[in-house]
Design an enzyme around this catalytic site. Structure first.
Site, mmCIF file in Angstrom:
data_model
loop_
_atom_site.group_PDB
_atom_site.id
_atom_site.type_symbol
_atom_site.label_atom_id
_atom_site.label_comp_id
_atom_site.label_asym_id
_atom_site.label_seq_id
_atom_site.Cartn_x
_atom_site.Cartn_y
_atom_site.Cartn_z
ATOM 1 N N HIS A 125 0.856 -1.185 0.000
ATOM 2 C CA HIS A 125 0.000 0.000 0.000
ATOM 3 C C HIS A 125 0.894 1.237 0.000
ATOM 4 O O HIS A 125 1.873 1.306 0.750
ATOM 5 C CB HIS A 125 -0.888 -0.002 1.247
ATOM 6 C CG HIS A 125 -1.675 1.262 1.442
ATOM 7 N ND1 HIS A 125 -1.343 2.201 2.380
ATOM 8 C CD2 HIS A 125 -2.774 1.730 0.806
ATOM 9 C CE1 HIS A 125 -2.212 3.202 2.330
ATOM 10 N NE2 HIS A 125 -3.083 2.942 1.388
ATOM 11 N N HIS A 171 1.595 11.027 -2.071
ATOM 12 C CA HIS A 171 0.336 10.862 -1.364
ATOM 13 C C HIS A 171 -0.390 12.195 -1.424
ATOM 14 O O HIS A 171 0.008 13.155 -0.772
ATOM 15 C CB HIS A 171 0.599 10.443 0.085
ATOM 16 C CG HIS A 171 -0.589 9.830 0.741
ATOM 17 N ND1 HIS A 171 -0.710 9.689 2.095
ATOM 18 C CD2 HIS A 171 -1.720 9.303 0.220
ATOM 19 C CE1 HIS A 171 -1.851 9.111 2.389
ATOM 20 N NE2 HIS A 171 -2.482 8.872 1.260
#
Length: 621
Positions: A125, A171
């Site tokens: 992830h 991110h």
């Protein structure tokens, strides 16, 4: 025999003899049973391997190979025996890396010709992050590290760079510093098949304009070339097998989105407030940690964080009662530009570059509506669905059986909730026992859930693909499928005996665990699996001993051994502070070798110690 000294006060020191590891009484008895006049011949060693170790196919060539390997240790006179092994040599063999708990051949042995949906897949992830989810550096280094460890699914979040003419990986809407997409793709190509020949899947979180999507397609095609898997049709009726996809790279993403700057601008203020709130909590946590470190500055154990901080919560303490999903909490993957699955073709034709459309081999996304629509089966095509850990926990309360049916043909990816800003993880068994193939983990975390992940993928030669057990693939009468919470009969009982441990004095400084005396080790042994099978037990603590002998046996009745993992941890007991970490490992029960085995232990990151191991015995009754 050497001697260690420990400071008691300014003027006095205590001396402790460092004992040499000695064979436990049961090992001595077994040696007597399989030897004559103090020597175990090659024929007797073969008999021991077959009758005690359960190695039915052990040949004289195998036995000779063991003897030859032991004779390489020429600095130990016990290995110079020509006729066979004496007790000390036999004991050293049992404690040696030649005698591991899993197959030493480390080869793929599962059927690899079934569809991808029939396998658990080693999944990362936010694979580009080096640390926390808010402010760490994005890099290709964690991507490389993951691939070298056998991870087969790499996640990259794609955003336009500051000048809108190139693609960054970061991110989104956080303070993470970006890395170029091209750099990540080049590293993936270089390291994709270092640890395994089986396919690498790249899951892309797409926040790009159509022109940048076209640039991604051109970039991926140029970098990967013939390695890139291109399906014959846009919608697959069934996933291909890992065997047919060897040494290929597969792209999977949600329906392409337009980079709607105006909408992002409207929504970004709320997102920034949420990020600021999380950061405020994180800063408070950091201040508390710094304060605690300052207070403990004069203590030997100040450098060791608390057990929960270092290793995560005990697995059995993770949510026993599943909480309803909080609809007000924003979830990663539920972005403001999330597209509905039924708009797939229309959206592609309207806004996505056609070369980008052809790039996508595994379609991902959600139908409009709730969980019932998300997991609705389509007999004509298969797809990938992503759920957060909270969405899954909420869904299995009322739709657990339907999720298992969905995962028999389709791929389900589960990812950590957005509030895990410290890159911690969740209990992977929740996903696995419901058939989820891609249980996505933050690989830079060092908590107990990650140890389970590492344990699961030690199976099948460490190739990153583990065949799901038949119980998750079968459909019984009345469309009935496996129920993890059902009261099932015991299939087998695993008996585990912990004889002793050794090697810490070689890998650690003699005051690492205690500045006043040798360590007081104890071992925790247990099962992570379906709720009925999950249990942890522990031995007594052996005081002041670098080579502790416990000789304790435990039994674990198993209703679903196919999904069970054997958990092993060693801790050093401390009366006044948190117990120190002494090593851990996690092993798939389905691949345990019976008999007496040398079990190597690993550090918090999952890296194997040079010398630390336990001598244990495994039996199924």
């Amino acid at each position: 025999m050497s001697k260690q000294t420990y400071r008691v006060c300014f003027c006095f020191r205590r001396g402790f003899k460092l004992k040499v590891a000695e064979a436990p009484s049961e090992i001595k008895a077994l040696f007597n049973d399989y030897s004559e006049q103090g020597v175990m011949s090659l024929e007797q060693l073969q008999k021991f391997l077959i009758e005690v170790q359960g190695e039915d196919e052990a040949s004289m060539e195998d036995v000779q190979g063991i003897m030859d390997s032991l004779h390489e240790f020429k600095h130990l006179p016990i290995f110079q025996l020509r006729k066979g092994l004496n007790l000390e040599a036999f004991f050293r063999y049992l404690c040696h890396d030649l005698n591991p708990p899993l197959s030493p051949h480390n080869t793929v042995h599962h059927d690899m010709n079934a569809p991808l949906s029939h396998y658990f897949i080693y999944t990362g992830h936010n694979s580009y992050l080096t640390g926390n989810q808010l402010s760490s550096i994005c890099s290709d280094v964690p991507v490389i590290n993951s691939l070298q460890c056998g991870v087969r699914v790499i996640e990259l979040d794609m955003w336009p760079n500051s000048t809108k003419d190139d693609i960054d990986v970061l991110h989104g809407r956080t303070l993470t510093t970006p890395v170029k997409l091209s750099k990540c793709l080049i590293s993936i190509k270089k390291y994709a098949f270092v640890a395994s020949e089986y396919p690498v899947i790249i899951t892309l979180e797409d926040h790009l304009t159509p022109d940048l999507q076209a640039k991604v397609a051109e970039m991926a095609t140029q970098i990967f070339g013939d390695l890139l898997f291109s399906p014959e049709s846009e919608c697959l009726a069934e996933f291909p097998s890992p065997e047919s996809l060897k040494r290929q790279i597969i792209i999977s993403t949600k329906p392409p989105k337009e980079y709607l700057e105006t909408k992002i601008k409207d929504k970004d203020e709320g997102s920034q407030k949420e990020t600021a709130s999380i950061q405020k909590k994180d800063n408070g946590s950091q201040k508390a940690t710094k304060s605690a470190k300052k207070k403990d500055n004069g203590s030997q154990k100040a450098k060791y964080p608390s057990e929960d901080k270092t290793w995560g919560k005990e697995i059995s303490d993770l949510k026993d009662e599943l909480e309803p999903f909080d609809k007000d909490e924003p979830e990663e993957g539920e972005d403001i530009n999330e597209e509905d699955m039924e708009d797939w073709d229309h959206k592609l034709q309207q806004s996505a570059a056609p070369e980008y459309r052809r790039l996508i081999a595994i379609q991902a996304g959600k139908q409009k509506g709730g969980i019932k629509e998300w997991i609705r089966l389509d007999p004509d095509k298969v797809r990938r669905l992503s759920l957060s850990e909270q969405e899954l926990e909420n869904a299995i309360i009322t739709h657990g059986q339907d999720i298992i049916r969905f995962t028999q043909r389709n791929l389900l990816r589960v990812f950590p909730k957005v509030m895990r800003v410290d890159s911690s993880n969740y209990n992977p068994l929740i996903g696995w026992m419901h058939g989820a193939q891609m249980v996505a983990f933050n690989m830079q975390g060092y908590d107990r859930p990650l140890w389970l992940m590492q344990g699961m993928f030690r199976a099948n030669g460490g190739c990153g693909y583990v065949k799901k057990p038949d119980l998750l693939l079968k459909v019984g009468p009345h469309d009935k499928v496996f129920d993890p919470k059902a009261n099932l009969p015991v299939k087998t009982t695993l008996k585990v005996k912990v004889y002793m441990g050794e090697g810490w004095h070689l890998d650690f400084h003699h005051t690492h665990f205690d500045i006043y005396s040798p360590p007081d080790f104890y071992t925790k042994v247990g099962i992570a699996g379906v709720p009925a099978d999950s249990l942890m037990k522990k031995t007594k603590a052996v005081e002041d001993d670098w080579t502790p002998t416990w000789n304790e046996e435990f039994e674990f009745p198993l209703t679903a051994p196919e999904l069970a993992l054997l958990r092993i941890e060693v801790h050093e007991y401390d009366m006044s502070e948190k117990d120190d970490f002494g090593g851990q490992t996690c092993l798939p029960v389905s691949e345990l070798r019976t008999g007496i085995r040398a079990v190597p232990l690993h550090n918090q990151k999952g890296e194997k110690y040079n010398s630390v191991k336990l001598l244990m015995r495994f039996e199924f009754v």
